[in-house]
Design an enzyme around this catalytic site. Structure first.
Site, PDB file in Angstrom:
ATOM      1  N   CYS A   1      58.063 -55.975 -16.318  1.00  0.00           N
ATOM      2  CA  CYS A   1      56.997 -56.671 -17.047  1.00  0.00           C
ATOM      3  C   CYS A   1      55.627 -56.319 -16.501  1.00  0.00           C
ATOM      4  O   CYS A   1      54.684 -56.086 -17.255  1.00  0.00           O
ATOM      5  CB  CYS A   1      57.215 -58.181 -16.982  1.00  0.00           C
TER       6      CYS A   1
ATOM      7  N   SER B   1      60.163 -61.758 -23.536  1.00  0.00           N
ATOM      8  CA  SER B   1      59.136 -61.336 -24.486  1.00  0.00           C
ATOM      9  C   SER B   1      58.252 -62.509 -24.899  1.00  0.00           C
ATOM     10  O   SER B   1      58.652 -63.679 -24.838  1.00  0.00           O
ATOM     11  CB  SER B   1      59.786 -60.736 -25.728  1.00  0.00           C
TER      12      SER B   1
ATOM     13  N   GLU C   1      56.853 -66.414 -18.089  1.00  0.00           N
ATOM     14  CA  GLU C   1      56.346 -65.094 -17.709  1.00  0.00           C
ATOM     15  C   GLU C   1      56.743 -64.153 -18.834  1.00  0.00           C
ATOM     16  O   GLU C   1      57.892 -63.745 -18.957  1.00  0.00           O
ATOM     17  CB  GLU C   1      56.941 -64.653 -16.372  1.00  0.00           C
TER      18      GLU C   1
END
Length: 469
Positions: free
Chosen positions: A277, A222, A243
């Site tokens: 993601c 996150s 990322e």
């Protein structure tokens, strides 16, 4: 090759505190994971620091050969790893899920091993000669997520090892068994101490991020957790590859074929039951074909079986944990209450065991609705109307994240012009989320920084050194 039971037994601790890991599809116990401590982390870092110089001294060719053997080891245990992954994470064996993920581990290992990285001559004009080289960092800390625990761990450790580093891995507490088993298989072909998994809680991750012996942190998770890692790493000026969260937009141009793109749109959004993601999380469709796209997507969703991952017929599984289930359910209910139209799904069975939430398509929804503006990270896709391309691009760019995006049209030139206007690290044309080990991948805005994959991914886990003269 070990049996599944032998592989699971090999990572089950004999002593110390453990955590029972439950199957998110059935609620039954998968196995016992160690709860490592900061003291365990210190031991792992000391071992990594001791093993790293000899590994670096082997050179690229020998390190690559070892990684290729590690890829062979993964393939020998592929079915056992996939079964464990399916039980712990929830994703089915088939479809772009558990077997796919284990296969990707081998593929990324091979890509990291075989991608050339030669010294670059940057100036050679007869007076000045300068070359750019990349040296090992030392010890890399890899902190991974629960959605693709094996594959993303390989994304972190394969290039780091190839470049001569040692690695200490901190997996998610939700999916430690998968990563422990993967490391056990890899370590059949790697020197002792070079790769260690420390399966601890938050304090272990915090210490890893701040530890003076760690030269780089690679993190997938996150944005909030990424900010914390940035703060923790500041005093030791660590290199970072982050990322972070995404809320990927897809723009369907008015000349697209609704039926032809429906399955691609579906898997762009619902791969790993939406727990990705760089999944398609908000879909913008032109008025001219809006109803047709909604209809075709609904047909595709209806044909995709969801259930326990070890059932060979299923291609969609549960949410990995109850907290994520509650987020998705809450966002869908808020959308329903706002007047949005539920095309399919949105009706979980309260009597079904496991964290199953049906594949849900939500139409006629406002762009400011929380289901659009917040990352749902699950099987619920909002579909938003637009009238002009300028309007669609503005809505796609309105958020503070920019991991991936996509544009859908048979006119590739037009699609690329739109893609160039989108603020995202990767924009795919007529597909979404199709990562490739040869192609750099990274985020824009608050979706993180640093590149993975390909030559740029190797450079990111090295220290640049210019030799001038």
């Amino acid at each position: 090759m070990e049996t599944y039971d032998a592989l699971l037994a090999s990572i089950t601790p004999d002593t110390g505190e453990t955590r029972t890991i439950l199957d998110p599809a059935t609620g039954t116990a998968v196995g016992e994971a160690p709860v490592h401590t900061v003291a365990d982390l210190e031991e792992a870092i000391a071992a990594a620091s001791a093993a790293q110089p000899a590994w670096a001294a082997l050179g690229h060719e020998a390190r690559s050969a070892a990684l290729l053997k590690a890829a062979d080891a993964v393939e020998r245990s592929a079915e056992e790893l996939a079964r464990l992954l399916s039980r712990e994470q929830g994703k089915p064996l088939n479809g772009p899920n558990a077997r796919f993920e284990v296969g990707a581990c081998a593929a990324w290992l091979r890509a990291a091993a075989t991608t050339p990285l030669d010294p670059e001559v940057v100036v050679d004009d007869g007076e000045t000669y300068a070359e750019l080289h990349y040296k090992p960092i030392g010890v890399v800390g890899a902190i991974g997520p629960w959605n693709w625990p094996m594959m993303i761990t390989i994304w972190q450790i394969a290039p780091a090892l190839r470049m001569g580093n040692a690695v200490v891995v901190k997996p998610s507490k939700m999916t430690p068994l998968s990563v422990l088993a993967l490391a056990k298989v890899l370590n059949e072909e790697l020197p002792d101490g070079l790769l260690t998994v420390v399966s601890g809680d938050r304090e272990v991750g915090a210490r890893l991020a701040e530890h003076p012996a760690i030269g780089k942190i690679m993190f997938t998770g996150s944005t909030a957790a990424g900010r914390s890692i940035i703060r923790s790493s500041a005093d030791t000026v660590k290199r970072l590859t982050l990322e972070l969260g995404g809320n990927d937009a897809g723009i369907v141009l008015p000349d697209a074929d609704p039926k032809g793109i429906a399955e691609g749109l579906f898997w762009g959004a619902f791969i790993n039951t939406g727990q990705t993601c760089a999944a398609l999380k908000r879909l913008y469709v032109h008025d001219d074909i809006y109803d047709a796209v909604c209809e075709e997507l609904t047909k595709v969703a209806a044909a995709m079986p969801m259930g326990v991952g070890l059932d060979e017929s299923n291609v969609l599984g549960p949410l990995q944990n109850r907290a994520q289930y509650d987020i998705v359910a809450g966002l869908v209910e808020a959308a329903r209450d706002s007047g949005a139209r539920i095309l399919t799904g949105g009706n979980p069975d309260p009597d079904q065991p496991g964290h199953f939430y049906p594949a849900t398509l939500v139409a006629d929804i406002d762009n400011n609705n929380p289901l659009v503006a917040e990352e749902q990270f699950g099987p619920a896709l909002p579909i938003i109307r637009y009238s002009t391309v300028d309007e669609a691009v503005a809505m796609a760019n309105a958020l503070d994240v920019g991991l991936g995006a996509s544009v859908w049209s048979p006119d590739l030139a037009a699609a690329r012009r739109v893609a160039a206007r989108i603020e995202a690290g990767t924009v795919w044309i007529n597909k979404h989320g199709a990562v490739d080990p040869r192609v750099p991948f990274g985020g824009a805005k608050q979706s993180g920084y640093g590149l993975e994959f390909g030559v740029e991914g190797l450079k990111a886990v090295g220290v640049p050194q210019v030799i001038n003269g």
